[in-house]
Design a protein around this motif. Structure first.
Motif, PDB file in Angstrom:
ATOM      1  N   LYS A   1     -10.592  15.041  25.470  1.00  0.00           N
ATOM      2  CA  LYS A   1      -9.176  14.082  24.881  1.00  0.00           C
ATOM      3  C   LYS A   1      -9.755  12.708  24.313  1.00  0.00           C
ATOM      4  CE  LYS A   1      -6.073  16.664  26.839  1.00  0.00           C
ATOM      5  NZ  LYS A   1      -4.808  16.845  27.523  1.00  0.00           N
ATOM      6  N   ASP A   2     -10.388  11.852  24.786  1.00  0.00           N
ATOM      7  CA  ASP A   2     -11.936  10.331  24.782  1.00  0.00           C
ATOM      8  C   ASP A   2     -12.081  10.301  23.283  1.00  0.00           C
ATOM      9  OD1 ASP A   2     -13.463  10.775  26.342  1.00  0.00           O
ATOM     10  OD2 ASP A   2     -12.913   9.368  27.197  1.00  0.00           O
ATOM     11  N   CYS A   3     -12.085  10.849  22.656  1.00  0.00           N
ATOM     12  CA  CYS A   3     -13.396  10.761  22.062  1.00  0.00           C
ATOM     13  C   CYS A   3     -13.023  10.589  20.089  1.00  0.00           C
ATOM     14  CB  CYS A   3     -14.693  12.004  21.857  1.00  0.00           C
ATOM     15  SG  CYS A   3     -15.272  12.347  23.607  1.00  0.00           S
ATOM     16  N   PRO A   4     -14.091   9.810  19.073  1.00  0.00           N
ATOM     17  CA  PRO A   4     -13.969   9.876  18.167  1.00  0.00           C
ATOM     18  C   PRO A   4     -13.072  11.120  17.684  1.00  0.00           C
ATOM     19  CG  PRO A   4     -14.948   8.302  18.768  1.00  0.00           C
ATOM     20  CD  PRO A   4     -15.149   9.441  19.483  1.00  0.00           C
ATOM     21  N   THR A   5     -12.129  11.099  16.847  1.00  0.00           N
ATOM     22  CA  THR A   5     -11.830  12.414  16.538  1.00  0.00           C
ATOM     23  C   THR A   5     -10.350  12.442  14.866  1.00  0.00           C
ATOM     24  OG1 THR A   5     -10.837  13.511  18.572  1.00  0.00           O
ATOM     25  CG2 THR A   5     -10.114  14.171  16.476  1.00  0.00           C
ATOM     26  N   ILE A   6     -10.462  13.132  13.837  1.00  0.00           N
ATOM     27  CA  ILE A   6     -10.119  13.356  12.234  1.00  0.00           C
ATOM     28  C   ILE A   6      -8.929  14.453  13.360  1.00  0.00           C
ATOM     29  CG2 ILE A   6      -9.644  13.422  10.339  1.00  0.00           C
ATOM     30  CD1 ILE A   6     -12.996  12.153  10.295  1.00  0.00           C
ATOM     31  N   TYR A   7      -7.524  13.886  12.694  1.00  0.00           N
ATOM     32  CA  TYR A   7      -6.577  15.083  12.475  1.00  0.00           C
ATOM     33  C   TYR A   7      -6.110  15.197  11.153  1.00  0.00           C
ATOM     34  CZ  TYR A   7      -7.069  14.502  17.381  1.00  0.00           C
ATOM     35  OH  TYR A   7      -7.216  13.518  18.554  1.00  0.00           O
ATOM     36  N   ALA A   8      -5.749  16.533  10.890  1.00  0.00           N
ATOM     37  CA  ALA A   8      -5.057  16.409   9.253  1.00  0.00           C
ATOM     38  C   ALA A   8      -3.393  16.245   9.923  1.00  0.00           C
ATOM     39  CB  ALA A   8      -4.738  17.322   8.736  1.00  0.00           C
ATOM     40  N   THR A   9      -2.382  16.228   8.952  1.00  0.00           N
ATOM     41  CA  THR A   9      -1.068  16.002   8.976  1.00  0.00           C
ATOM     42  C   THR A   9       0.061  17.096   8.416  1.00  0.00           C
ATOM     43  OG1 THR A   9      -0.590  14.332   8.000  1.00  0.00           O
ATOM     44  CG2 THR A   9      -0.793  13.848  10.055  1.00  0.00           C
ATOM     45  N   ASP A  10       0.523  17.695   8.339  1.00  0.00           N
ATOM     46  CA  ASP A  10       1.490  17.859   7.448  1.00  0.00           C
ATOM     47  C   ASP A  10       1.907  17.399   6.360  1.00  0.00           C
ATOM     48  OD1 ASP A  10       3.325  16.939   9.316  1.00  0.00           O
ATOM     49  OD2 ASP A  10       4.341  18.751   9.350  1.00  0.00           O
TER      50      ASP A  10
ATOM     51  N   GLU B   1     -12.158   2.008  15.282  1.00  0.00           N
ATOM     52  CA  GLU B   1     -13.884   2.233  14.850  1.00  0.00           C
ATOM     53  C   GLU B   1     -14.280   3.356  15.203  1.00  0.00           C
ATOM     54  OE1 GLU B   1     -17.690  -0.372  15.520  1.00  0.00           O
ATOM     55  OE2 GLU B   1     -15.496  -0.785  16.685  1.00  0.00           O
ATOM     56  N   ILE B   2     -14.728   4.257  14.566  1.00  0.00           N
ATOM     57  CA  ILE B   2     -15.239   5.688  15.627  1.00  0.00           C
ATOM     58  C   ILE B   2     -16.707   5.652  14.104  1.00  0.00           C
ATOM     59  CG2 ILE B   2     -13.137   6.931  14.437  1.00  0.00           C
ATOM     60  CD1 ILE B   2     -13.857   8.161  11.452  1.00  0.00           C
ATOM     61  N   PRO B   3     -17.051   6.949  14.967  1.00  0.00           N
ATOM     62  CA  PRO B   3     -19.070   6.659  14.276  1.00  0.00           C
ATOM     63  C   PRO B   3     -19.254   7.330  12.914  1.00  0.00           C
ATOM     64  CG  PRO B   3     -18.360   7.790  16.459  1.00  0.00           C
ATOM     65  CD  PRO B   3     -16.511   7.321  16.242  1.00  0.00           C
ATOM     66  N   MET B   4     -19.923   7.201  12.011  1.00  0.00           N
ATOM     67  CA  MET B   4     -20.202   8.047  11.131  1.00  0.00           C
ATOM     68  C   MET B   4     -20.176   9.566  10.940  1.00  0.00           C
ATOM     69  SD  MET B   4     -19.773   6.135   8.216  1.00  0.00           S
ATOM     70  CE  MET B   4     -20.110   6.514   6.869  1.00  0.00           C
ATOM     71  N   GLU B   5     -21.006   9.506  12.253  1.00  0.00           N
ATOM     72  CA  GLU B   5     -21.669  10.290  12.628  1.00  0.00           C
ATOM     73  C   GLU B   5     -20.142  11.966  11.912  1.00  0.00           C
ATOM     74  OE1 GLU B   5     -22.759  13.439  16.410  1.00  0.00           O
ATOM     75  OE2 GLU B   5     -23.447  11.199  16.539  1.00  0.00           O
ATOM     76  N   LEU B   6     -19.241  11.217  12.488  1.00  0.00           N
ATOM     77  CA  LEU B   6     -17.663  11.777  12.890  1.00  0.00           C
ATOM     78  C   LEU B   6     -17.695  12.309  11.388  1.00  0.00           C
ATOM     79  CD1 LEU B   6     -15.618  12.981  14.368  1.00  0.00           C
ATOM     80  CD2 LEU B   6     -14.284  11.213  13.747  1.00  0.00           C
ATOM     81  N   ILE B   7     -17.636  10.940   9.657  1.00  0.00           N
ATOM     82  CA  ILE B   7     -17.266  11.249   9.077  1.00  0.00           C
ATOM     83  C   ILE B   7     -18.170  12.236   8.507  1.00  0.00           C
ATOM     84  CG2 ILE B   7     -17.348  10.391   6.443  1.00  0.00           C
ATOM     85  CD1 ILE B   7     -14.582  10.295   8.507  1.00  0.00           C
ATOM     86  N   GLN B   8     -19.321  12.529   8.784  1.00  0.00           N
ATOM     87  CA  GLN B   8     -20.551  12.760   7.849  1.00  0.00           C
ATOM     88  C   GLN B   8     -19.849  14.989   8.358  1.00  0.00           C
ATOM     89  OE1 GLN B   8     -23.791  10.842   8.975  1.00  0.00           O
ATOM     90  NE2 GLN B   8     -24.079   9.380   7.617  1.00  0.00           N
ATOM     91  N   LYS B   9     -19.905  14.896   9.558  1.00  0.00           N
ATOM     92  CA  LYS B   9     -19.655  15.951  10.271  1.00  0.00           C
ATOM     93  C   LYS B   9     -18.614  17.023   9.399  1.00  0.00           C
ATOM     94  CE  LYS B   9     -19.210  18.687  14.196  1.00  0.00           C
ATOM     95  NZ  LYS B   9     -18.875  18.608  15.685  1.00  0.00           N
ATOM     96  N   ALA B  10     -17.521  15.728   9.169  1.00  0.00           N
ATOM     97  CA  ALA B  10     -16.059  16.592   8.550  1.00  0.00           C
ATOM     98  C   ALA B  10     -16.609  16.851   6.821  1.00  0.00           C
ATOM     99  CB  ALA B  10     -15.047  15.220   8.982  1.00  0.00           C
ATOM    100  N   ILE B  11     -17.733  16.105   6.558  1.00  0.00           N
ATOM    101  CA  ILE B  11     -17.471  16.062   4.674  1.00  0.00           C
ATOM    102  C   ILE B  11     -18.774  17.095   4.935  1.00  0.00           C
ATOM    103  CG2 ILE B  11     -19.074  15.089   3.146  1.00  0.00           C
ATOM    104  CD1 ILE B  11     -17.918  12.822   3.960  1.00  0.00           C
ATOM    105  N   ARG B  12     -19.851  17.635   5.897  1.00  0.00           N
ATOM    106  CA  ARG B  12     -21.015  18.694   5.830  1.00  0.00           C
ATOM    107  C   ARG B  12     -19.941  19.495   6.322  1.00  0.00           C
ATOM    108  NH1 ARG B  12     -23.627  16.752   9.532  1.00  0.00           N
ATOM    109  NH2 ARG B  12     -22.742  17.377  11.727  1.00  0.00           N
TER     110      ARG B  12
ATOM    111  N   ASN C   1     -17.056  20.219   5.142  1.00  0.00           N
ATOM    112  CA  ASN C   1     -15.352  20.914   4.177  1.00  0.00           C
ATOM    113  C   ASN C   1     -14.344  20.866   4.088  1.00  0.00           C
ATOM    114  OD1 ASN C   1     -17.331  20.903   2.126  1.00  0.00           O
ATOM    115  ND2 ASN C   1     -17.754  23.589   2.446  1.00  0.00           N
ATOM    116  N   LEU C   2     -14.060  19.490   5.968  1.00  0.00           N
ATOM    117  CA  LEU C   2     -12.685  20.060   6.091  1.00  0.00           C
ATOM    118  C   LEU C   2     -12.272  18.484   5.791  1.00  0.00           C
ATOM    119  CD1 LEU C   2     -13.922  20.139  10.144  1.00  0.00           C
ATOM    120  CD2 LEU C   2     -12.752  21.628   8.321  1.00  0.00           C
ATOM    121  N   ILE C   3     -12.701  17.493   4.961  1.00  0.00           N
ATOM    122  CA  ILE C   3     -12.256  16.281   4.401  1.00  0.00           C
ATOM    123  C   ILE C   3     -12.816  16.148   2.916  1.00  0.00           C
ATOM    124  CG2 ILE C   3     -11.446  15.545   5.722  1.00  0.00           C
ATOM    125  CD1 ILE C   3     -13.290  13.162   6.055  1.00  0.00           C
TER     126      ILE C   3
END
Length: 63
Positions: free
Chosen positions: A13-22, A48-59, A61-63
């Motif tokens: 639970k204590d890691c950088p995470t991206i969530y979508a909302t309704d 502050e979140i790592p670029m790795e998280l954004i890159q993973k989300a884009i890779r 196709n989540l955002i």
């Protein structure tokens, strides 16, 4: 608000995470930096979140 976990850098639970909302928005979980030197309004915050998280989300196709 309904929140759906999109991507994280780990499974606990204590890691950088991206969530979508309704609401058509994203929530970002990350560290709250204090050494940024910016003037942030009282009703806002920075995380502050790592670029790795954004890159993973884009890779993935989540955002």
């Amino acid at each position: 608000m309904k929140v759906t976990k999109l991507v994280s850098t780990c499974d606990i639970k204590d890691c950088p995470t991206i969530y979508a909302t309704d609401r058509g928005t994203l929530l970002v979980q990350g560290e709250s930096p204090t050494d940024h030197g910016l003037q942030i309004p009282a009703h806002e915050t920075l995380v502050e979140i790592p670029m790795e998280l954004i890159q993973k989300a884009i890779r993935d196709n989540l955002i």
